[in-house]
Structure formats: C-alpha cells, structure tokens
Write a protein that holds these residues in place. Structure first.
Motif, mmCIF file in Angstrom:
data_model
loop_
_atom_site.group_PDB
_atom_site.id
_atom_site.type_symbol
_atom_site.label_atom_id
_atom_site.label_comp_id
_atom_site.label_asym_id
_atom_site.label_seq_id
_atom_site.Cartn_x
_atom_site.Cartn_y
_atom_site.Cartn_z
ATOM 1 N N THR A 218 47.687 45.584 47.025
ATOM 2 C CA THR A 218 46.817 45.041 45.973
ATOM 3 C C THR A 218 47.131 43.584 45.639
ATOM 4 O OG1 THR A 218 48.344 45.824 44.265
ATOM 5 C CG2 THR A 218 46.493 47.280 44.827
ATOM 6 N N GLY A 219 48.364 43.150 45.913
ATOM 7 C CA GLY A 219 48.765 41.827 45.446
ATOM 8 C C GLY A 219 48.956 41.814 43.946
ATOM 9 N N SER A 220 49.222 43.001 43.370
ATOM 10 C CA SER A 220 49.359 43.119 41.915
ATOM 11 C C SER A 220 50.694 43.766 41.558
ATOM 12 C CB SER A 220 48.232 43.996 41.372
ATOM 13 O OG SER A 220 48.504 44.351 40.024
ATOM 14 N N PRO A 221 51.370 43.248 40.509
ATOM 15 C CA PRO A 221 52.611 43.880 40.047
ATOM 16 C C PRO A 221 52.331 44.994 39.025
ATOM 17 C CG PRO A 221 52.224 41.827 38.843
ATOM 18 C CD PRO A 221 51.055 42.004 39.766
ATOM 19 N N HIS A 222 51.047 45.261 38.744
ATOM 20 C CA HIS A 222 50.666 46.091 37.586
ATOM 21 C C HIS A 222 50.862 47.593 37.831
ATOM 22 C CE1 HIS A 222 48.418 47.168 33.998
ATOM 23 N NE2 HIS A 222 47.568 47.884 34.702
ATOM 24 N N TYR A 223 50.773 48.029 39.064
ATOM 25 C CA TYR A 223 50.728 49.475 39.335
ATOM 26 C C TYR A 223 52.067 50.015 39.831
ATOM 27 C CZ TYR A 223 45.742 48.919 38.671
ATOM 28 O OH TYR A 223 44.511 48.648 38.119
ATOM 29 N N ASP B 233 41.409 29.522 48.406
ATOM 30 C CA ASP B 233 41.845 30.364 49.533
ATOM 31 C C ASP B 233 43.184 31.047 49.283
ATOM 32 O OD1 ASP B 233 39.616 29.836 50.883
ATOM 33 O OD2 ASP B 233 40.534 28.539 52.418
ATOM 34 N N ASN B 234 44.172 30.289 48.755
ATOM 35 C CA ASN B 234 45.510 30.889 48.625
ATOM 36 C C ASN B 234 45.519 31.989 47.558
ATOM 37 O OD1 ASN B 234 45.195 28.891 46.698
ATOM 38 N ND2 ASN B 234 47.403 28.605 46.469
ATOM 39 N N ILE B 235 44.751 31.814 46.461
ATOM 40 C CA ILE B 235 44.700 32.868 45.440
ATOM 41 C C ILE B 235 43.916 34.060 45.994
ATOM 42 C CG2 ILE B 235 43.889 33.488 43.128
ATOM 43 C CD1 ILE B 235 46.076 31.529 42.871
ATOM 44 N N ALA B 236 42.800 33.788 46.644
ATOM 45 C CA ALA B 236 41.976 34.881 47.201
ATOM 46 C C ALA B 236 42.800 35.712 48.186
ATOM 47 C CB ALA B 236 40.729 34.315 47.867
ATOM 48 N N ARG B 237 43.604 35.019 48.995
ATOM 49 C CA ARG B 237 44.425 35.746 49.986
ATOM 50 C C ARG B 237 45.480 36.623 49.322
ATOM 51 N NH1 ARG B 237 43.929 31.413 53.593
ATOM 52 N NH2 ARG B 237 45.669 30.348 52.622
ATOM 53 N N SER B 238 45.894 36.242 48.099
ATOM 54 C CA SER B 238 46.972 36.998 47.438
ATOM 55 C C SER B 238 46.441 38.256 46.729
ATOM 56 C CB SER B 238 47.694 36.103 46.420
ATOM 57 O OG SER B 238 46.900 35.960 45.250
ATOM 58 N N ILE B 239 45.128 38.349 46.561
ATOM 59 C CA ILE B 239 44.523 39.483 45.841
ATOM 60 C C ILE B 239 43.884 40.417 46.864
ATOM 61 C CG2 ILE B 239 42.615 40.094 44.278
ATOM 62 C CD1 ILE B 239 43.263 37.526 42.720
ATOM 63 N N LEU B 240 44.244 41.681 46.818
ATOM 64 C CA LEU B 240 43.703 42.672 47.751
ATOM 65 C C LEU B 240 43.643 42.066 49.157
ATOM 66 C CD1 LEU B 240 40.940 43.898 45.298
ATOM 67 C CD2 LEU B 240 42.942 45.221 45.998
ATOM 68 N N PRO B 241 44.815 41.665 49.690
ATOM 69 C CA PRO B 241 44.848 40.827 50.891
ATOM 70 C C PRO B 241 44.230 41.472 52.125
ATOM 71 C CG PRO B 241 47.053 41.626 50.322
ATOM 72 C CD PRO B 241 46.168 41.954 49.174
ATOM 73 N N GLN B 242 44.215 42.836 52.176
ATOM 74 C CA GLN B 242 43.666 43.464 53.380
ATOM 75 C C GLN B 242 42.226 43.949 53.180
ATOM 76 O OE1 GLN B 242 46.405 46.286 55.164
ATOM 77 N NE2 GLN B 242 48.138 45.159 54.339
ATOM 78 N N GLY B 243 41.647 43.662 52.012
ATOM 79 C CA GLY B 243 40.242 44.032 51.803
ATOM 80 C C GLY B 243 40.043 45.396 51.173
ATOM 81 N N HIS B 244 41.129 45.987 50.623
ATOM 82 C CA HIS B 244 40.957 47.271 49.928
ATOM 83 C C HIS B 244 40.236 47.058 48.606
ATOM 84 C CE1 HIS B 244 44.387 48.203 52.598
ATOM 85 N NE2 HIS B 244 43.860 49.422 52.604
ATOM 86 N N SER B 245 39.761 48.155 48.015
ATOM 87 C CA SER B 245 39.253 48.084 46.646
ATOM 88 C C SER B 245 40.003 49.127 45.819
ATOM 89 C CB SER B 245 37.747 48.324 46.603
ATOM 90 O OG SER B 245 37.417 49.453 47.364
ATOM 91 N N ILE B 246 39.969 48.939 44.501
ATOM 92 C CA ILE B 246 40.739 49.783 43.579
ATOM 93 C C ILE B 246 39.810 50.438 42.582
ATOM 94 C CG2 ILE B 246 42.411 49.761 41.691
ATOM 95 C CD1 ILE B 246 43.513 47.161 42.704
#
Ligand SMILES: Cc1cc2nc3c(=O)[nH]c(=O)nc-3n(C[C@H](O)[C@H](O)[C@H](O)COP(=O)(O)OP(=O)(O)OC[C@H]3O[C@@H](n4cnc5c(N)ncnc54)[C@H](O)[C@@H]3O)c2cc1C
Length: 426
Positions: free
Chosen positions: A167-172, A268-281
C-alpha cells in the motif's frame, strides 16, 4: 456541476469513446427486452445475444449513466458484508456453497470478459486487499481469510510489513487479499461491454427510458418515448435508478448515495510511493475507507457522508483527512473531481433475484459491491430467460417484497452510517 451529474465523475473524462447507441424509434418485436444499461443489463444482453437470442436493451440515459459508470472500480470477489460460512448458514450447504463459488466466479468473469472481448479499461488483476487499522478489525479480516482459504480460494494473509509494502502506507497492521480481485476504469468497462453486446447482435438504445411495462397477449410490451418493444421476456436491470417504473421493486431496497473523489495527478515520486503495484484497498472499517490510483497517478477515494448539505466542502474535508491519515507522504491534498452515484442496499445485504411475474425477471441489490456481482447477475438473468429452473441457478431467488416503512429507510440508513463510523474510531 452537481455531484450527481455523470460528467462530474473522473471516469467520464478518461473513458474510451462511447459506442453508437441510437434511441429506439418505432415498434419492434424481440425475444428479450432488457431495461437498464449498467453491468447487470449489459452482461445479460451480451450473454443472451451470444446464445442467439434476439435482444433489445433500453437505457434511459446512456450506458454507464448509473452506478456502473461512477463507481470506485474495485472488482471484489466477495460479499459486501457476509462471510462464506454465513452464506452456508443462511441457504444450506449446497445452495450456500454454490453462491460462494458464484461470487468468486463473478470476479473471474469480469476479467475473462475483458480479455475475451479486448475491452480497453485499465484492468489490473493483482488481487483485492482488505487491510485493518486495529486488532479488532484484523480479527474480522482473519476470519474472512480463513473461511475463504478453507474453500480453496486463492487468498493470502498479509502481515504489517507486507501490507505496508503493497500500500505504501504505515496505517494498516495487516490484511487479507483475494488474488482473484483487482480494479478497472468502470465507465470504459461498461462501454466495452456495450460494444461486445452489440457485436454479438444485441440492439442497444440510449436515451430510451422505459415508461411502462405491460402485458400484451402472452408477451410484454415495453413503451419508450420513441416506440415500443414487444418481447416474451423482460429483464429489469435498473438497480437503484428504477424510480417510478416498478414501484414494488423501488421499495424493496434502500437507495444510498455514495460519493467518490479524485485528486489532481500526483508527482511521479509520490504517485509511485502510493499503492506502488496498482492494488486497490477497501479497508475493514464498518464504513469502509477505499483508495486506488487511476492510470494518470490520481488517488481516488470513496466516502459515505451522513448528511449531504454543503456536500462538496464536507466531502473534501472528509476525504482529505482520510487520504492524509493513510498516505501522509502526499502532503497537501488537492481534489479535482467529486461525484456521487446511487447503490441499492438490501436489508440482508445480499443480491436479490426475482421472478417478478411470468417472463419478467429482476436482479439487483449488490449493496455497493456490484462490479463482479452485477456482471455475474447478468449471466444468471440470461440463464433464467433461457429457461434454466430457479433451483439450478447459483443465486437463490426470493419473492419481491417492498420494505415496510420504506420512506423511513433513508434516514435510518444515515443513522446507521453515523453509528458505525463512531464504532470505527480508533
Ligand atoms: C460511488 C459508488 C462507488 C462504488 N464502488 C464500487 C466498487 O468499487 N466495487 C464494486 O464492486 N461496486 C461498487 N459500486 C457498486 C456498483 O457500481 C453497482 O453495484 C453496479 O454498478 C450496479 O450495476 P447495475 O447495472 O445493476 O445498475 P446501474 O449501473 O445503476 O444501472 C442501472 C441503469 O438503469 C437505467 N434505468 C433506470 N430506469 C430505467 C428505465 N425506466 N428505462 C431504461 N433505463 C433505466 C439507469 O439509467 C442506469 O443506467 C459503487 C457504486 C457507487 C455509486
């Protein structure tokens, strides 16, 4: 532009072109008439046309006008609420397991149709994620994982490090994943289904609202402003947009307005850090937080507000808060699109299949999880039109029952959302 105007949806500005769908002019006969051009109706039309049935589809506005062109785009191989064990407890082992298999097969069907018909809709099938933000919700995620795993489903349980990576997220703190899920550009998928149905021989008429459905001898006559269709079989695929066409159907569910929003394209660098492989939540909160990215690096996020006054600023505040909590690296959140659509929520939160009358069928009520289930329901409705007995269909049919005190259902639904959001805190 109002948030309920379909042009306010992000998908409207990034979709593949709409197919030609001239309005109905004149009177004609057909074997089957489908009313409604969302996933349910278009999938039914496609499957019927492929089976050689002369099929006409009438759509009030344009294919994808309803929820199908405005949703979040997550293809979910599961129910909005139930676990597979609960389905077995409700319907018995044989029917329950048939339905559990159907719900997973429906997600596979979406991606199969996309591949088979070459539908250009940014489809990604890398798995669907349900992460949890606290231990209590992680236990719910674990239970769903374990029950699907016991049925041999392609699922995985993810620890904190792995969910942070995906996810690129520390939240979960953890998640379960069904590998059969993924995401799509929903309006492009809808338009692709329409094109595939036309190619298979179905006639699709936009700007052709069905004004009346009446008995005409042994058949049904559907009247639209420019003409009529007389057919032995009619399918009501109008879901939450049925309005006055069939009042008993309109009163059989709670219409709920769900909101979506999309940020501007991120660097680009922020977009790449969020859901980097294209998953959805779709996270495991009771009033879930949902996130994905689109092809251009925008974050798309969903919201279900309790009140709808001053809606743009309310959604902007709510969604920006959610995005910053889950993806703090984003910094300032700039929203470019805010839109809404209607879903049909049933009291048992399960899809409903009805034989409304002899030769008149309806499928609806996906309670916000309809990309896979509506596509699957269209196939089920096609089978019913072709004469498959109810007992052999994977979705149990039920009698059409208007909800008592239906007028109170919307304020009650709002209260429920408010209560569930309070339970989700922390
Ligand atoms: C904001 C939002 C986010 C969502 N996110 C997701 C998600 O991420 N994943 C997921 O699985 N599901 C999601 N859903 C749910 C999903 O979009 C719906 O369950 C699904 O699109 C229902 O498809 P449908 O064809 O049954 O209905 P709809 O797409 O609503 O189509 C019904 C159609 O019937 C037409 N119609 C109505 N009356 C008439 C008439 N009299 N004559 C002719 N035509 C008529 C309407 O114009 C409309 O086009 C979301 C829904 C919304 C609103």
């Amino acid at each position: 532009m109002k948030t309920s105007d379909p042009r306010s949806a992000l998908w409207f500005s990034t979709a593949t072109p709409a197919p030609e769908t001239p309005s109905l002019q004149g009177d004609r006969r057909a074997d089957a008439c489908i009313i409604g051009g969302g996933f349910t109706g278009l999938s039914a039309a496609l499957h019927l046309a492929e089976a050689g049935v002369d099929t006409v589809l009438l759509e009030a506005a344009h294919p994808g006008f309803g929820a199908s062109g405005r949703n979040h785009g997550q293809v979910v191989p599961g129910y909005s609420k139930h676990s597979p064990d609960e389905i077995v407890a409700k319907f018995g082992k044989e029917r329950g397991e048939a339905m559990n298999q159907w719900v997973q097969d429906s997600a596979a069907l979406v991606f199969d149709l996309i591949r088979r018909h070459g539908i250009d809709c940014d489809a990604i099938q890398k798995g669907w994620l349900m992460p949890a933000h606290n231990a209590a919700r992680l236990a719910v995620a674990r239970q769903k994982h374990d029950q699907w795993a016991a049925r041999g489903a392609p699922v995985e349980f993810l620890d904190r490090a792995r969910i942070a990576e995906l996810t690129g997220s520390p939240h979960y703190i953890g998640a379960w994943m069904h590998k059969g899920g993924g995401n799509i550009q929903p309006l492009s998928y809808t338009r692709g289904l329409a094109r595939a149905a036309q190619k298979a021989g179905a006639a699709i008429h936009a700007a052709s609202p069905a004004l009346a459905v009446e008995r005409a001898g042994g058949a049904w006559r559907v009247t639209a402003p420019g003409g009529t269709v007389t057919a032995e079989k009619v399918v009501l695929a109008t879901n939450a947009y049925v309005d006055r066409l069939w009042p008993a159907l309109a009163k059989s569910f709670v219409p709920v307005r769900l909101f979506q929003s999309a940020t501007t394209a991120l660097s680009d660098n922020i977009a790449r850090s969020i859901l980097p492989q294209g998953h959805s939540i779709s996270d495991s909160r009771r009033v879930l937080w949902a996130f994905r990215k689109d092809r251009h690096g925008r974050v798309v996020a969903g919201a279900a507000p309790v009140f709808t006054y001053d809606i743009r600023s309310r959604i902007a505040a709510m969604v920006s808060g959610h995005i910053k909590t889950v993806f703090p690296q984003i910094g300032e959140v700039r929203l470019e699109h805010i839109w809404d659509g209607r879903v049909a929520v049933t009291t048992d939160r399960l899809p409903h299949l009805h034989d409304v009358a002899e030769g008149l069928h309806a499928g609806l009520g996906y309670s916000g999880r309809g990309i896979a289930m509506a596509t699957g329901m269209g196939k089920v409705l096609a089978a019913r039109v072709l004469g498959t007995p109810l007992a052999e269909l994977p979705v149990p049919a039920s009698a059409l029952r208007p909800l008592p005190l239906h007028a109170l259902s919307i304020p009650l639904a709002r209260l429920t959302i408010g209560w569930q959001r309070w339970q989700d805190r922390g």
